[in-house]
Scaffold this active site. Structure first.
Site, PDB file in Angstrom:
ATOM      1  N   ASN A  12       0.864  -1.181   0.000  1.00 51.72           N
ATOM      2  CA  ASN A  12       0.000   0.000   0.000  1.00 51.72           C
ATOM      3  C   ASN A  12       0.901   1.231   0.000  1.00 51.72           C
ATOM      4  OD1 ASN A  12      -1.776   2.062   0.499  1.00 51.72           O
ATOM      5  ND2 ASN A  12      -2.373   1.365   2.553  1.00 51.72           N
ATOM      6  N   TRP A  13       0.951   1.888  -1.135  1.00 54.60           N
ATOM      7  CA  TRP A  13       1.858   3.043  -1.254  1.00 54.60           C
ATOM      8  C   TRP A  13       1.293   4.303  -0.604  1.00 54.60           C
ATOM      9  CZ3 TRP A  13       5.439   3.835  -6.062  1.00 54.60           C
ATOM     10  CH2 TRP A  13       6.328   2.749  -6.129  1.00 54.60           C
ATOM     11  N   LYS A  14       0.023   4.272  -0.207  1.00 57.60           N
ATOM     12  CA  LYS A  14      -0.602   5.439   0.426  1.00 57.60           C
ATOM     13  C   LYS A  14      -0.408   6.682  -0.464  1.00 57.60           C
ATOM     14  CE  LYS A  14       0.028   3.157   4.825  1.00 57.60           C
ATOM     15  NZ  LYS A  14       0.200   3.250   6.265  1.00 57.60           N
ATOM     16  N   HIS A  99      -9.351   1.339   5.325  1.00 59.44           N
ATOM     17  CA  HIS A  99      -8.039   1.556   5.952  1.00 59.44           C
ATOM     18  C   HIS A  99      -8.202   2.548   7.110  1.00 59.44           C
ATOM     19  CE1 HIS A  99      -3.891   2.616   6.642  1.00 59.44           C
ATOM     20  NE2 HIS A  99      -3.563   1.524   5.978  1.00 59.44           N
ATOM     21  N   GLU A 101      -6.464   4.901   8.067  1.00 59.99           N
ATOM     22  CA  GLU A 101      -6.184   6.300   7.727  1.00 59.99           C
ATOM     23  C   GLU A 101      -7.402   6.963   7.076  1.00 59.99           C
ATOM     24  OE1 GLU A 101      -2.531   5.471   5.657  1.00 59.99           O
ATOM     25  OE2 GLU A 101      -1.579   4.986   7.575  1.00 59.99           O
ATOM     26  N   GLU A 169      -4.878  -4.656  10.812  1.00 66.49           N
ATOM     27  CA  GLU A 169      -3.859  -3.617  10.957  1.00 66.49           C
ATOM     28  C   GLU A 169      -4.112  -2.851  12.256  1.00 66.49           C
ATOM     29  OE1 GLU A 169      -2.049  -2.589   6.876  1.00 66.49           O
ATOM     30  OE2 GLU A 169      -3.717  -1.227   7.217  1.00 66.49           O
ATOM     31  N   GLY A 175       3.166   2.353  10.735  1.00 66.17           N
ATOM     32  CA  GLY A 175       4.176   3.401  10.597  1.00 66.17           C
ATOM     33  C   GLY A 175       4.950   3.698  11.872  1.00 66.17           C
ATOM     34  N   SER A 214       3.932  -1.987  10.254  1.00 68.89           N
ATOM     35  CA  SER A 214       5.384  -2.071  10.475  1.00 68.89           C
ATOM     36  C   SER A 214       5.989  -3.410  10.078  1.00 68.89           C
ATOM     37  CB  SER A 214       5.719  -1.731  11.932  1.00 68.89           C
ATOM     38  OG  SER A 214       5.378  -0.387  12.214  1.00 68.89           O
ATOM     39  N   GLY A 235       3.095  -1.138   4.170  1.00 68.04           N
ATOM     40  CA  GLY A 235       3.099   0.284   3.828  1.00 68.04           C
ATOM     41  C   GLY A 235       4.495   0.736   3.444  1.00 68.04           C
ATOM     42  N   GLY A 236       5.181   1.383   4.373  1.00 67.57           N
ATOM     43  CA  GLY A 236       6.473   2.013   4.088  1.00 67.57           C
ATOM     44  C   GLY A 236       7.472   1.120   3.369  1.00 67.57           C
TER      45      GLY A 236
HETATM   46  P1  13P Z   1       3.414   0.477   7.520  1.00 63.41           P
HETATM   47  O1  13P Z   1       3.888  -0.830   6.910  1.00 63.41           O
HETATM   48  O2  13P Z   1       4.122   1.671   6.972  1.00 63.41           O
HETATM   49  O3  13P Z   1       3.381   0.402   9.006  1.00 63.41           O
HETATM   50  O4  13P Z   1       1.882   0.662   7.046  1.00 63.41           O
HETATM   51  C1  13P Z   1       0.990  -0.385   7.179  1.00 63.41           C
HETATM   52  C2  13P Z   1      -0.259  -0.049   6.474  1.00 63.41           C
HETATM   53  O5  13P Z   1      -1.000   0.825   6.895  1.00 63.41           O
HETATM   54  C3  13P Z   1      -0.560  -0.777   5.238  1.00 63.41           C
HETATM   55  O6  13P Z   1      -1.867  -0.524   4.811  1.00 63.41           O
END
Ligand code: 13P
Length: 260
Positions: A12-14, A99, A101, A169, A175, A214, A235-236
């Site tokens: 997920n590149w957000k 999600h 966020e 999640e 993050g 993470s 994510g990251g």
């Molecule tokens: P991180 O891997 O950056 O913690 O993000 C997880 C995430 O929200 C994937 O949707």
């Protein structure tokens, strides 16, 4: 894990990625083609602005694509929204809904998430439904009631199990570099499988339940090797081809070990 649940590692590149980032997607494509991602299904969810170009770049290859959110309607006067049909047209096979966020930044409720999941299904996409508790909820002993409530309220009644993926999640793990203990992840995934069996009788064994929050190369083997963990939503670490490929490669390592 039963054979019918192929592991899924999704990135997920957000809200990250410009045109120049297509080079990173090409590097992931080349790594997967060279066998560096193991046996898992690989899906990337870049921002909508890159989706069509990324899908074209990887056309005919093993990487699938997904959107990070979708509107409820198929089309119409909804400025700024992107429909599930548009995502599919741009090359997506998946869409992430719910999600944390989006729930936090845009006030998305379970009933809106359910409508978005239904929109994804209507368009022919598979749905990655995110659930997860906040730190305060975990500390209050409410993690399981929170996620089971989210599951109950945001799953469309007639969802086909073959097109459903759940992503657990924990909000506090996203993050932050902090993850739940392996015992807590395994307990939550087992609990989610039980709740799915309640909601989709006889079908829960088909649904993949991803862990997200993470996930890094250093913790992937431990987290992804747990019972009822069928992959990761990253994510990251999905923004860097080398890290993402190392995470996905965990499945090749475990297969090699188990086969001999
Ligand atoms: P991180 O891997 O950056 O913690 O993000 C997880 C995430 O929200 C994937 O949707």
């Amino acid at each position: 894990m039963p054979d019918r649940r192929r592991p899924l590692v999704a990135g997920n590149w957000k809200m990250n990625g410009l045109g120049a980032s297509l080079a990173e997607i090409a590097a992931i494509r080349d790594g997967v083609a060279a066998g560096r991602a193991g046996s898992a299904e690989i899906v990337l969810c870049p921002p909508a602005t890159l989706l069509m170009a990324a899908a074209e770049l990887c056309e005919g290859g093993p990487i699938g694509f997904g959107g990070q959110d979708c509107g409820v309607e198929a089309s119409g006067a909804h400025t700024g929204d992107i429909s599930a049909e548009m995502l599919k047209d741009a090359g997506a096979a998946y869409v992430i809904v719910g999600h944390s966020e989006r729930r936090a930044d845009h006030g998305e409720t379970d009933s809106l998430v359910r409508a978005k999941a239904a929109a994804g299904l209507r368009a022919g996409l598979s749905v990655i439904l995110c659930v997860g508790e906040t730190r305060a909820e975990r500390e209050a002993g409410e993690a399981m009631s929170k996620v089971s409530g989210q599951l109950a309220q945001s799953l469309p009644a007639d969802v086909p199990a073959t097109r459903l993926v759940i992503a657990y999640e924990p909000v506090w793990a996203i993050g932050s570099g902090v993850t739940p203990t392996p015992q807590d992840v395994a307990a939550m995934h087992g609990f989610l499988r039980e709740r799915l069996e309640h909601q989709l009788p006889g079908k829960a064994a088909i649904v993949r339940i991803l862990y997200g929050g993470s996930v890094k190369p250093a913790n992937a083997a431990e987290l992804l090797g747990l019972p009822d963990v069928d992959g990761a939503l990253v994510g990251g670490a999905s923004l860097k081809a080398t890290e993402f490929l190392q995470i996905a490669h965990v499945y090749q390592a475990s297969e090699v070990t188990s086969s001999g």
